[in-house]
Design a protein around this motif. Structure first.
Motif, PDB file in Angstrom:
ATOM      1  N   ASN A 193       5.474  10.764 -10.600  1.00  0.00           N
ATOM      2  CA  ASN A 193       5.581  11.292  -9.252  1.00  0.00           C
ATOM      3  C   ASN A 193       5.685  10.190  -8.205  1.00  0.00           C
ATOM      4  OD1 ASN A 193       5.542  14.281  -9.084  1.00  0.00           O
ATOM      5  ND2 ASN A 193       3.745  14.035 -10.368  1.00  0.00           N
ATOM      6  N   ILE A 194       5.075   9.052  -8.456  1.00  0.00           N
ATOM      7  CA  ILE A 194       5.206   7.929  -7.529  1.00  0.00           C
ATOM      8  C   ILE A 194       6.663   7.463  -7.486  1.00  0.00           C
ATOM      9  CG2 ILE A 194       4.668   5.474  -7.234  1.00  0.00           C
ATOM     10  CD1 ILE A 194       1.810   6.055  -7.912  1.00  0.00           C
ATOM     11  N   TYR A 251      -1.735   5.093  -0.584  1.00  0.00           N
ATOM     12  CA  TYR A 251      -2.690   6.079  -1.062  1.00  0.00           C
ATOM     13  C   TYR A 251      -2.406   7.482  -0.568  1.00  0.00           C
ATOM     14  CZ  TYR A 251      -5.001   1.827  -2.425  1.00  0.00           C
ATOM     15  OH  TYR A 251      -5.263   0.616  -2.978  1.00  0.00           O
ATOM     16  N   THR A 252      -1.446   7.664   0.312  1.00  0.00           N
ATOM     17  CA  THR A 252      -1.054   9.018   0.698  1.00  0.00           C
ATOM     18  C   THR A 252      -0.087   9.597  -0.329  1.00  0.00           C
ATOM     19  OG1 THR A 252       0.776   8.216   2.043  1.00  0.00           O
ATOM     20  CG2 THR A 252      -1.322   8.551   3.150  1.00  0.00           C
ATOM     21  N   ILE A 305      -2.334   3.578 -10.173  1.00  0.00           N
ATOM     22  CA  ILE A 305      -3.130   4.789 -10.378  1.00  0.00           C
ATOM     23  C   ILE A 305      -4.591   4.430 -10.618  1.00  0.00           C
ATOM     24  CG2 ILE A 305      -3.430   6.842 -11.803  1.00  0.00           C
ATOM     25  CD1 ILE A 305      -0.942   6.838 -10.035  1.00  0.00           C
ATOM     26  N   SER A 306      -4.830   3.348 -11.353  1.00  0.00           N
ATOM     27  CA  SER A 306      -6.207   2.920 -11.611  1.00  0.00           C
ATOM     28  C   SER A 306      -6.914   2.521 -10.323  1.00  0.00           C
ATOM     29  CB  SER A 306      -6.213   1.744 -12.605  1.00  0.00           C
ATOM     30  OG  SER A 306      -5.666   2.130 -13.840  1.00  0.00           O
ATOM     31  N   ARG A 335       5.616   0.377 -16.803  1.00  0.00           N
ATOM     32  CA  ARG A 335       4.560   1.383 -16.812  1.00  0.00           C
ATOM     33  C   ARG A 335       3.202   0.761 -16.467  1.00  0.00           C
ATOM     34  NH1 ARG A 335       5.686   6.797 -16.418  1.00  0.00           N
ATOM     35  NH2 ARG A 335       7.165   7.489 -18.006  1.00  0.00           N
ATOM     36  N   LYS A 336       3.006  -0.483 -16.878  1.00  0.00           N
ATOM     37  CA  LYS A 336       1.722  -1.138 -16.607  1.00  0.00           C
ATOM     38  C   LYS A 336       1.480  -1.281 -15.111  1.00  0.00           C
ATOM     39  CE  LYS A 336       1.011  -3.796 -20.864  1.00  0.00           C
ATOM     40  NZ  LYS A 336       0.810  -5.147 -21.432  1.00  0.00           N
ATOM     41  N   SER A 337       2.543  -1.576 -14.377  1.00  0.00           N
ATOM     42  CA  SER A 337       2.395  -1.723 -12.928  1.00  0.00           C
ATOM     43  C   SER A 337       2.025  -0.396 -12.287  1.00  0.00           C
ATOM     44  CB  SER A 337       3.700  -2.246 -12.320  1.00  0.00           C
ATOM     45  OG  SER A 337       4.063  -3.488 -12.876  1.00  0.00           O
TER      46      SER A 337
END
Length: 463
Positions: free
Chosen positions: A248-249, A295-296, A206-207, A199-201
């Motif tokens: 979603n990623i 980023y898309t 997202i950050s 989750r950190k990755s």
């Protein structure tokens, strides 16, 4: 045409799975605007309506599409599944293929594995067999789960063993989310391939995107309706949940992974080809993934990048869905799954351009597998999913072991697991031993860097 079944286990598995089905339906709707049931749709959906109609009601070869997902939904806490059944996708799932309980596993691996595994074994087996019967040629089970709870991790690993026993010839492609590096459960050695995402990755990605949006660099603008970060199509929610973008990623990665199985292309890659080409040793089946243009995938519009830059990004540490830098580690094999209007000459040119900066094991210097799917993601011209079997996963396992041992030496939380009937402390020692052996196998491979073929030691990897 082969078919695959998606098995969603636990809260995280069902949330990601629901996102996948939402995106898959959008892709098929964009390509198949007449709604005719065809081979592309049949790979992950079945048509439960066999009526045949034509113009004016006359009989023809066209079939009305009444789709049901080839899916089994399992959760010992019924909240998320009920949410799905109340949302826009409620008609996509066969209610006979759902297994839920009320109490939940209480974030306890032992409860999920020992208690609910035994309690629901027959029901799960019945649902799996039913799903297999609906397939003309079953090729793969996709298992989506989290390794940080009770149902996803405990019942998920129990399910994997059932699949190995019941369907030994069918590939098992596992997508595991690791919510915390403090958790250590028996890593599955019975999966055909395993992609894991801390989750950190995902949070780091997202950050970075949020930082880019807020800084206004590259002339970025926020998309009003994103196919990936918007959760409106998947779950009926009042507000956006904190993990929606990360889930979603992962769902978008699965969409690209299965694109060759769902659409035509000049060079399609079958799922069994991924396993055959990326896993030279059964135990070393952990894949590192990257997706570009990164980023898309989110609520961001950026100026189009050159095609070559997309390939460069796929091997950059900033685009990995795991905290790792594959360029400084050893590749066993690599697969490039390209979507959109990209020529094979473009792929070969970029492989030759990137090869000098990448180190492959001496016995597999040409360990590349490529695929070209002509259908791009909705709203985009092209994309690239890179899957690598790379020793860069070793530090993650080493850190996982170190953090676990610090807790285990203090016997922290041990009583929560040992109070479950059938759970013994030997389960933990066996898990640590298995993880240590895995780390040692990667050490052996790393030791072969820059070593001539004739001097290579014989690897002790079990076949």
């Amino acid at each position: 045409m082969t078919q695959s079944v998606v098995v969603q286990v636990g809260q995280c598995g069902n949330q990601i799975g629901c996102c996948f089905w939402d995106l898959a339906l959008r892709e098929h709707a964009a390509v198949n605007q007449k709604g005719i049931y065809d081979e592309a749709i049949s790979s992950f959906f079945r048509n439960v309506d066999t009526r045949v109609v034509g113009d004016g009601g006359s009989i023809s070869k066209g079939k009305i599409c009444s789709l049901k997902a080839r899916a089994v939904l399992i959760d010992m806490e019924e909240g998320v599944v009920n949410e799905i059944l109340q949302g826009p996708l409620r008609d996509v799932f066969d209610t006979k293929q759902l297994i839920t309980d009320i109490s939940g596993s209480g974030n306890n691996w032992a409860v999920g594995h020992r208690v609910f595994g035994s309690l629901y074994q027959d029901q799960i087996l019945e649902k799996l067999r039913k799903s297999a019967e609906h397939c003309d040629c079953l090729q793969c089970f996709f298992i989506i789960h989290s390794m940080g709870g009770g149902t996803g991790s405990g019942l998920g690993t129990f399910l994997l063993k059932m699949l190995e026993d019941e369907f030994p010839e069918v590939y098992r492609f596992v997508t595991s989310i690791y919510p915390s590096e403090y958790h250590l459960y028996p890593l599955s050695l019975i999966a055909s391939l395993l992609m894991f995402f801390p989750r950190k990755s995902l949070f780091d990605i997202i950050s970075k995107i949020d930082l880019m949006v807020n800084s206004g660099k590259l002339g970025t603008t926020v998309k009003p309706k994103s196919l990936v970060t918007s959760s409106s199509g998947a779950l009926k929610t009042r507000h956006k949940k904190p993990f929606d973008a990360m889930n979603n990623i992962v769902a978008n990665l699965l969409l690209n992974l299965t694109s060759s199985a769902r659409f035509e292309g000049s060079l399609n890659m079958d799922l069994n080809e991924i396993s055959m080409n990326l896993v030279p040793f059964p135990q070393l089946h952990y894949l590192v993934s990257s997706l570009t243009p990164l980023y898309t995938l989110t609520d961001v519009n950026i100026p189009p990048r050159r095609l070559d830059q997309m390939f460069s990004d796929a091997f950059s540490k900033d685009h990995q869905l795991l905290r790792a830098d594959p360029k400084h580690s050893l590749y066993l094999a690599c697969a490039l799954m390209v979507r959109g209007n990209v020529q094979i000459s473009d792929v070969r040119r970029n492989i030759e351009r990137l090869k000098p900066s990448l180190q492959f094991v001496s016995w597999n210097q040409e360990g590349w597998k490529t695929s070209l799917c002509s259908i791009p993601p909705v709203g985009h011209s092209h994309s690239l999913l890179a899957l690598a079997n790379n020793t860069c996963v070793k530090p993650t396992f080493m850190e996982l072991k170190e953090r676990f041992m610090r807790l285990y030496k203090k016997k922290a939380h041990l009583h929560h697991y040992l109070q479950v009937e059938g759970m013994e402390e030997s389960c933990f020692t066996e898990a640590v031993s298995s993880l240590s052996a895995l780390i040692q196998e990667y050490n052996q491979l790393d030791a072969t860097k820059n070593m001539p073929v004739q001097d290579l030691p014989r690897l002790s990897i079990a076949m």
